[in-house]
Design a protein around this motif. Sequence first.
Motif, short mmCIF file in Angstrom:
data_model
loop_
_atom_site.label_atom_id
_atom_site.label_comp_id
_atom_site.label_asym_id
_atom_site.label_seq_id
_atom_site.Cartn_x
_atom_site.Cartn_y
_atom_site.Cartn_z
N GLU A 197 0.90 -1.29 0.02
CA GLU A 197 -0.09 -0.14 -0.09
C GLU A 197 1.01 1.23 0.10
O GLU A 197 1.90 1.43 0.63
CB GLU A 197 -0.92 -0.04 1.26
CG GLU A 197 -2.05 -0.95 1.19
CD GLU A 197 -2.83 -1.06 2.47
OE1 GLU A 197 -2.72 -0.41 3.37
OE2 GLU A 197 -3.72 -1.91 2.80
N ILE A 198 0.54 2.41 -0.74
CA ILE A 198 1.23 3.54 -0.76
C ILE A 198 0.12 4.74 -0.48
O ILE A 198 -0.80 4.73 -0.97
CB ILE A 198 1.63 3.81 -2.11
CG1 ILE A 198 2.61 2.66 -2.98
CG2 ILE A 198 2.46 5.07 -2.32
CD1 ILE A 198 3.73 2.59 -2.02
N ASN A 199 0.63 5.06 0.65
CA ASN A 199 -0.22 6.11 1.45
C ASN A 199 -1.65 5.81 1.74
O ASN A 199 -2.81 6.47 1.23
CB ASN A 199 -0.09 7.40 0.67
CG ASN A 199 1.18 8.33 0.56
OD1 ASN A 199 1.85 8.12 1.86
ND2 ASN A 199 1.58 8.90 -0.27
N GLY A 200 -1.78 4.66 2.13
CA GLY A 200 -3.02 3.81 2.36
C GLY A 200 -3.94 3.33 1.11
O GLY A 200 -4.75 2.83 1.51
N SER A 201 -3.29 3.46 -0.07
CA SER A 201 -4.01 2.74 -1.20
C SER A 201 -3.25 1.52 -1.76
O SER A 201 -1.98 1.84 -1.68
CB SER A 201 -4.41 3.90 -2.12
OG SER A 201 -5.17 5.07 -1.74
N ALA A 202 -4.01 0.79 -2.43
CA ALA A 202 -3.15 -0.33 -3.12
C ALA A 202 -2.25 0.06 -4.01
O ALA A 202 -2.55 0.89 -4.79
CB ALA A 202 -4.23 -1.46 -3.64
N ALA A 203 -1.04 -0.50 -3.90
CA ALA A 203 0.13 0.08 -4.89
C ALA A 203 -0.27 -0.64 -6.27
O ALA A 203 -0.63 -1.82 -6.45
CB ALA A 203 1.31 -0.68 -4.12
N ALA A 204 -0.10 0.15 -7.23
CA ALA A 204 -0.04 -0.21 -8.63
C ALA A 204 1.07 -1.23 -8.88
O ALA A 204 2.29 -1.26 -8.44
CB ALA A 204 0.28 0.78 -9.71
N GLU A 205 0.73 -2.38 -9.62
CA GLU A 205 1.66 -3.63 -9.70
C GLU A 205 2.52 -3.49 -11.01
O GLU A 205 2.71 -4.65 -11.61
CB GLU A 205 1.02 -4.92 -9.61
CG GLU A 205 0.36 -5.01 -8.05
CD GLU A 205 1.45 -5.10 -7.18
OE1 GLU A 205 2.47 -5.38 -7.32
OE2 GLU A 205 1.21 -4.57 -5.97
N GLU A 230 8.40 5.03 6.19
CA GLU A 230 8.27 6.06 5.09
C GLU A 230 9.57 5.86 4.29
O GLU A 230 10.49 5.65 4.78
CB GLU A 230 8.34 7.50 5.83
CG GLU A 230 6.99 7.79 6.52
CD GLU A 230 7.00 9.29 6.91
OE1 GLU A 230 8.07 10.00 6.58
OE2 GLU A 230 6.06 9.75 7.68
N GLU A 231 9.30 6.32 2.99
CA GLU A 231 10.38 6.27 1.98
C GLU A 231 10.17 7.36 0.99
O GLU A 231 9.32 7.27 0.35
CB GLU A 231 10.27 4.85 1.22
CG GLU A 231 11.51 4.53 0.40
CD GLU A 231 11.04 3.07 -0.30
OE1 GLU A 231 10.38 2.92 -1.36
OE2 GLU A 231 11.95 2.28 0.16
N GLU A 232 11.18 8.21 1.10
CA GLU A 232 11.15 9.43 0.25
C GLU A 232 9.98 10.20 0.34
O GLU A 232 9.11 10.62 -0.51
CB GLU A 232 11.42 9.24 -1.31
CG GLU A 232 12.85 8.36 -1.49
CD GLU A 232 12.80 8.00 -3.10
OE1 GLU A 232 11.98 8.17 -3.64
OE2 GLU A 232 14.12 7.88 -3.29
N GLY A 233 9.50 10.54 1.78
CA GLY A 233 8.14 11.09 1.98
C GLY A 233 6.97 10.45 1.84
O GLY A 233 5.84 11.06 1.82
N VAL A 234 7.11 9.35 1.46
CA VAL A 234 5.59 8.40 0.99
C VAL A 234 5.55 7.29 2.09
O VAL A 234 6.63 6.79 2.46
CB VAL A 234 5.76 7.83 -0.37
CG1 VAL A 234 4.64 6.90 -0.61
CG2 VAL A 234 5.89 8.82 -1.50
N GLN A 235 4.31 7.12 2.56
CA GLN A 235 4.25 6.02 3.54
C GLN A 235 3.90 4.45 2.91
O GLN A 235 2.87 4.56 1.91
CB GLN A 235 3.01 6.37 4.27
CG GLN A 235 2.93 5.29 5.48
CD GLN A 235 1.67 5.56 6.31
OE1 GLN A 235 0.39 5.45 6.02
NE2 GLN A 235 1.78 6.03 7.49
N VAL A 236 4.79 3.67 3.06
CA VAL A 236 4.78 2.49 2.42
C VAL A 236 4.30 1.41 3.42
O VAL A 236 4.69 1.27 4.58
CB VAL A 236 6.16 2.14 1.84
CG1 VAL A 236 5.96 0.83 0.89
CG2 VAL A 236 6.38 3.08 0.85
#
Length: 274
Positions: free
Chosen positions: A175-183, A261-267
Amino acid sequence: MQFKVLISIMLASLLAGCAMDDDASGVASEPASVAATDANVDTTAVVADGAYSLESVIVTKQGEANSYYRDQMKIYNGNRFMFAFFNDLTNKVDAGAGYAEWSNGVLIETPIANQDGPVEGYRFELAVAATENGYTQSIKGMPSPEGDYDLDEVWTRLSSETSAFDGLWRLEAREINGSAAAESDNFSQMKLIGGRHYIFFQNQSIDGQPTPSYGFGSLDISASGLVIETGRGGSVEGYVGSEQKMVTELLDLDHLKQTFEEEGVQVTHLYIRM
């Protein structure tokens, strides 16, 4: 040059020690079946669960011994194993994970994944002996075009401490910022936690090309579940010595959640136990 010679020897050793599983389906069976098929087989572990660092490799040929070093870590935990290092000869990541079982002092490793993805139908038999500070691994009479040689590895124990998060984990979802990550990047990852250390290897598409990477290091775990991973080795520039804070939660016996957090993004990584 000696390092490259060593890698070539190690590759030959792995290939020579690899045998197809007897299962007609071609799928590797979990090594627990070894004990089930023969009541006389001693399955007592020779090497304790924990994290280990490779100290040296000694190659003996025609009575002449040469010692080498490679930056590599290996973890055994709950009949599971993982290792990772950078292969200088091929200029590629070399990593693997799977099941580990003991049979009369012989370590049987059945890989289920490597840096390129899932694998099946293979197993390795390794002669090992416990030492005061770790263990040794020995392969005698290995053939090569230049003549037979003996291969001896020395591993030093880093830690045998346990934690609630120990185990071999396969990434199920991100998940990226609470949403499913694109694959679209075809991201995959395996991770082993044990001995207050960790190893992971992963693969993702970068510019359309599969790109494996790995990292390993130590864990500092707080009572609240905050984990700090300190890089000890890895294929990513700047990883050694880096620190990553991860909120870690064991959702149930077989599911693990880590958020960072990775480069300002929550993972968020969601894992299933293997």
